[in-house]
Design an enzyme around this catalytic site. Structure first.
Site, mmCIF file in Angstrom:
data_model
loop_
_atom_site.group_PDB
_atom_site.id
_atom_site.type_symbol
_atom_site.label_atom_id
_atom_site.label_comp_id
_atom_site.label_asym_id
_atom_site.label_seq_id
_atom_site.Cartn_x
_atom_site.Cartn_y
_atom_site.Cartn_z
ATOM 1 N N LYS A 15 -8.020 3.916 2.313
ATOM 2 C CA LYS A 15 -7.197 5.092 2.025
ATOM 3 C C LYS A 15 -7.388 5.632 0.612
ATOM 4 O O LYS A 15 -7.552 6.838 0.431
ATOM 5 C CB LYS A 15 -5.727 4.784 2.326
ATOM 6 C CG LYS A 15 -5.453 4.845 3.839
ATOM 7 C CD LYS A 15 -4.107 4.337 4.234
ATOM 8 C CE LYS A 15 -4.026 2.837 4.173
ATOM 9 N NZ LYS A 15 -4.975 2.131 5.088
ATOM 10 N N LYS B 133 -17.337 28.916 -29.480
ATOM 11 C CA LYS B 133 -17.655 28.339 -28.178
ATOM 12 C C LYS B 133 -16.823 28.880 -27.027
ATOM 13 O O LYS B 133 -15.636 29.165 -27.166
ATOM 14 C CB LYS B 133 -17.476 26.805 -28.218
ATOM 15 C CG LYS B 133 -18.516 26.069 -29.012
ATOM 16 C CD LYS B 133 -19.941 26.208 -28.466
ATOM 17 C CE LYS B 133 -20.188 25.331 -27.271
ATOM 18 N NZ LYS B 133 -20.220 23.904 -27.612
ATOM 19 N N GLN C 282 -7.504 -1.778 4.187
ATOM 20 C CA GLN C 282 -6.467 -1.039 3.462
ATOM 21 C C GLN C 282 -7.085 -0.239 2.310
ATOM 22 O O GLN C 282 -6.513 0.755 1.863
ATOM 23 C CB GLN C 282 -5.421 -2.028 2.937
ATOM 24 C CG GLN C 282 -4.281 -1.393 2.185
ATOM 25 C CD GLN C 282 -3.097 -2.336 2.056
ATOM 26 O OE1 GLN C 282 -2.394 -2.585 3.021
ATOM 27 N NE2 GLN C 282 -2.885 -2.875 0.865
ATOM 28 N N HIS D 238 -39.143 24.271 -10.401
ATOM 29 C CA HIS D 238 -39.278 23.420 -11.601
ATOM 30 C C HIS D 238 -38.543 24.048 -12.794
ATOM 31 O O HIS D 238 -38.921 23.793 -13.940
ATOM 32 C CB HIS D 238 -40.741 23.191 -11.970
ATOM 33 C CG HIS D 238 -41.606 22.785 -10.817
ATOM 34 N ND1 HIS D 238 -41.785 21.489 -10.436
ATOM 35 C CD2 HIS D 238 -42.304 23.534 -9.916
ATOM 36 C CE1 HIS D 238 -42.582 21.439 -9.373
ATOM 37 N NE2 HIS D 238 -42.899 22.674 -9.030
ATOM 38 N N GLU E 170 -18.584 21.970 -15.117
ATOM 39 C CA GLU E 170 -19.020 20.639 -15.544
ATOM 40 C C GLU E 170 -18.183 19.557 -14.865
ATOM 41 O O GLU E 170 -18.689 18.515 -14.444
ATOM 42 C CB GLU E 170 -18.907 20.503 -17.063
ATOM 43 C CG GLU E 170 -19.941 21.343 -17.794
ATOM 44 C CD GLU E 170 -19.646 21.419 -19.281
ATOM 45 O OE1 GLU E 170 -19.826 20.403 -19.972
ATOM 46 O OE2 GLU E 170 -19.230 22.484 -19.750
ATOM 47 N N SER F 271 -13.580 25.363 -27.978
ATOM 48 C CA SER F 271 -13.821 24.093 -28.668
ATOM 49 C C SER F 271 -12.768 23.934 -29.750
ATOM 50 O O SER F 271 -12.268 24.914 -30.296
ATOM 51 C CB SER F 271 -15.214 24.124 -29.288
ATOM 52 O OG SER F 271 -15.279 23.291 -30.420
ATOM 53 N N SER G 59 0.815 -1.221 0.000
ATOM 54 C CA SER G 59 0.000 0.000 0.000
ATOM 55 C C SER G 59 0.844 1.265 0.000
ATOM 56 O O SER G 59 0.312 2.368 0.066
ATOM 57 C CB SER G 59 -0.945 -0.005 1.218
ATOM 58 O OG SER G 59 -0.212 -0.170 2.412
HETATM 59 N N1 ARG Z 1 -1.160 -1.291 5.113
HETATM 60 C C1 ARG Z 1 -2.121 -1.675 6.098
HETATM 61 C C2 ARG Z 1 -3.406 -0.859 5.915
HETATM 62 O O1 ARG Z 1 -3.368 0.066 5.195
HETATM 63 C C3 ARG Z 1 -1.571 -1.459 7.469
HETATM 64 C C4 ARG Z 1 -2.051 -2.378 8.508
HETATM 65 C C5 ARG Z 1 -1.652 -3.745 8.195
HETATM 66 N N2 ARG Z 1 -1.837 -4.672 9.230
HETATM 67 C C6 ARG Z 1 -1.748 -5.982 9.032
HETATM 68 N N3 ARG Z 1 -1.870 -6.735 10.036
HETATM 69 N N4 ARG Z 1 -1.520 -6.467 7.858
HETATM 70 O O2 ARG Z 1 -4.413 -1.166 6.440
#
Ligand code: ARG
Length: 460
Positions: A326, A284, A323, A157, A291, A278, A24
């Site tokens: 995020k 235009k 995970q 309306h 938008e 455009s 991640s």
């Molecule tokens: N990269 C993980 C997350 O974003 C961190 C926590 C991971 N914990 C684990 N036991 N694998 O959630």
């Protein structure tokens, strides 16, 4: 590939594809500052509680500060092969300090870390969003102040309904955005509890001091339950919900600006710097910014659904599914910031075409209610007055005139209550000026609500 931190239990290196799938760091790397901030608080607490020696604690804090400075300056780059930002920082610390570095993770887990990092990160980011929204609100108020007498049609309306002013219309958005501000502040209030010290899920046997880490990190208090500590993502959902509503407001405003820019309305003209052309049609001038904001609202709503759906079936406590929180919340956050940042200067530079607004207000019989009210004030029951006015409007349409230009004889033919003064009663200026019920469009009332809003803004 380097040995994984958890390699002891395993007899093989992790598959490269799985490592990439699992990792991640590409998206949680942005929390490096907050990860280090959390680790410094943890190391301080370990030293204070005698879980590690004071010297080790200080050495770890020194090492963490150096890593922070090196990442900030670009000297140290995040390793894309690392599993996540938590592993990366810890591995780097151990690389630099040897055994002392290995003591940092005593009595905590990554579940702890990710929970605390995300709260710290979002807390800072929300402050930025709040500053941006506040600037937007101030910009709208500034424009509203210049247009308390700018008459335009109010719609229901999307049909011309009753006369209002541009200031009245704009202030409606100010109140929406002020509620958005409150929602953001509220989210922080509930989010600002410290999960650190929850351990993997079941706390720890060490004599830790969770109050200390909570205080060091500026939280209100430690979270009272370690299972909840590592598995709660309510704050992500709540924040995304606040973002969705904020985007909904920007999107409605954008939709109106898109309409107002069209030749059919021509109420406003965007500054050239905030419009696009455009590739084929030379005439235009497109409102792309608005938008895109309207489009991105769908995307932020999608992020909210991602979060809710990701959480809904998870057993306690931490699961790797989490995970996925995020990317969703960061995507919403980034897009909200981008939208507000672009919307504010676009609005500030937009030209208001007052005459077109007024001309539109002068057509469409938006003073019909006022004509009926004129009769009511002379003693007629509202329903009868409503009917007579409806008949007059139909006559006007047939003759191709407006209520203002319909001859008095035609009025009188309906009822003797009509007199010369009807023309004053149904003039646009009167219609707006007399709508002085609380919250109404009369300049006097709008000035009052502007003052009220300014009080609220000052207290944010
Ligand atoms: N990269 C993980 C997350 O974003 C961190 C926590 C991971 N914990 C684990 N036991 N694998 O959630």
């Amino acid at each position: 590939m380097a040995d994984m931190m958890w390699a002891g239990r395993f007899s093989k290196q992790v598959d490269a594809g799985v490592n990439a799938f699992n990792s991640s760091i590409a998206f949680d790397g942005r929390m490096y500052r907050h990860d280090i901030q959390g680790s410094i608080a943890h190391a301080t607490m370990l030293g204070e509680c005698g879980i590690i020696t004071k010297e080790d604690s200080l050495e770890i804090i020194g090492g963490l500060n150096e890593i922070l400075a090196d990442i900030d300056s670009g000297k140290l780059e995040l390793d894309p092969n690392a599993e996540d930002i938590h592993m990366f920082v810890e591995a780097e610390l151990t690389k630099r300090l040897g055994d002392v570095g290995k003591r940092l993770h005593t009595s905590r887990s990554r579940n702890d870390q990710v929970a605390v990092d995300l709260r710290l990160y979002l807390r800072d980011e929300i402050a930025e969003v709040e500053a941006l929204v506040k600037e937007l609100i101030e910009t709208i108020v500034k424009i509203a102040k210049e247009h308390t007498e700018t008459i335009m049609p109010g719609y229901t309306h999307l049909q011309r309904a009753q006369p209002i002013t541009l200031a009245h219309h704009l202030m409606a958005y100010v109140w929406m955005l002020l509620r958005d501000m409150e929602r953001l502040q509220d989210t922080v209030k509930r989010m600002n509890y410290c999960p650190l010290g929850s351990g993997a899920l079941a706390g720890t046997t060490y004599k830790t001091n969770r109050q200390l880490t909570s205080d060091l990190l500026g939280f209100t208090a430690p979270m009272p339950n370690s299972l909840d500590g590592v598995s709660d993502r309510d704050y992500c959902v709540e924040l995304c919900c606040a973002f969705s509503l904020l985007m909904t407001h920007l999107s409605r405003f954008s939709e109106e600006i898109i309409l107002w820019c069209s030749w059919e309305f021509k109420f406003v003209e965007l500054d050239d710097a905030f419009a696009t052309g455009s590739s084929i049609m030379p005439q235009k001038k497109n409102p792309d910014v608005t938008e895109l904001i309207r489009g991105k609202t769908g995307r932020v709503n999608g992020d909210l659904v991602t979060l809710l759906t990701m959480m809904k079936g998870l057993p306690l406590a931490y699961n790797k599914d989490m995970q996925e929180d995020k990317e969703a919340i960061f995507d919403a956050l980034d897009n909200v910031k981008l939208c507000v940042k672009t919307f504010t200067p676009m609005l500030a530079t937009m030209r208001v075409l007052k005459d077109n607004m007024r001309n539109a207000a002068a057509r469409g019989f938006i003073n019909a209610t006022d004509c009926a009210d004129y009769l009511v004030k002379k003693g007629m029951p509202f329903r009868d007055a409503y009917k007579i006015t409806g008949t007059l409007v139909a006559q006007c349409i047939e003759k191709g005139v407006t209520l203002e230009t319909l001859p008095l004889d035609d009025y009188k033919a309906m009822t003797d209550l009509f007199d010369e003064d009807v023309y004053n009663a149904i003039s646009l200026d009167t219609c707006v000026r007399e709508r002085k019920s609380e919250g109404g469009p009369s300049p006097e009332e709008v000035v009052k609500q502007i003052a009220l809003a300014e009080e609220k803004i000052a207290s944010l």
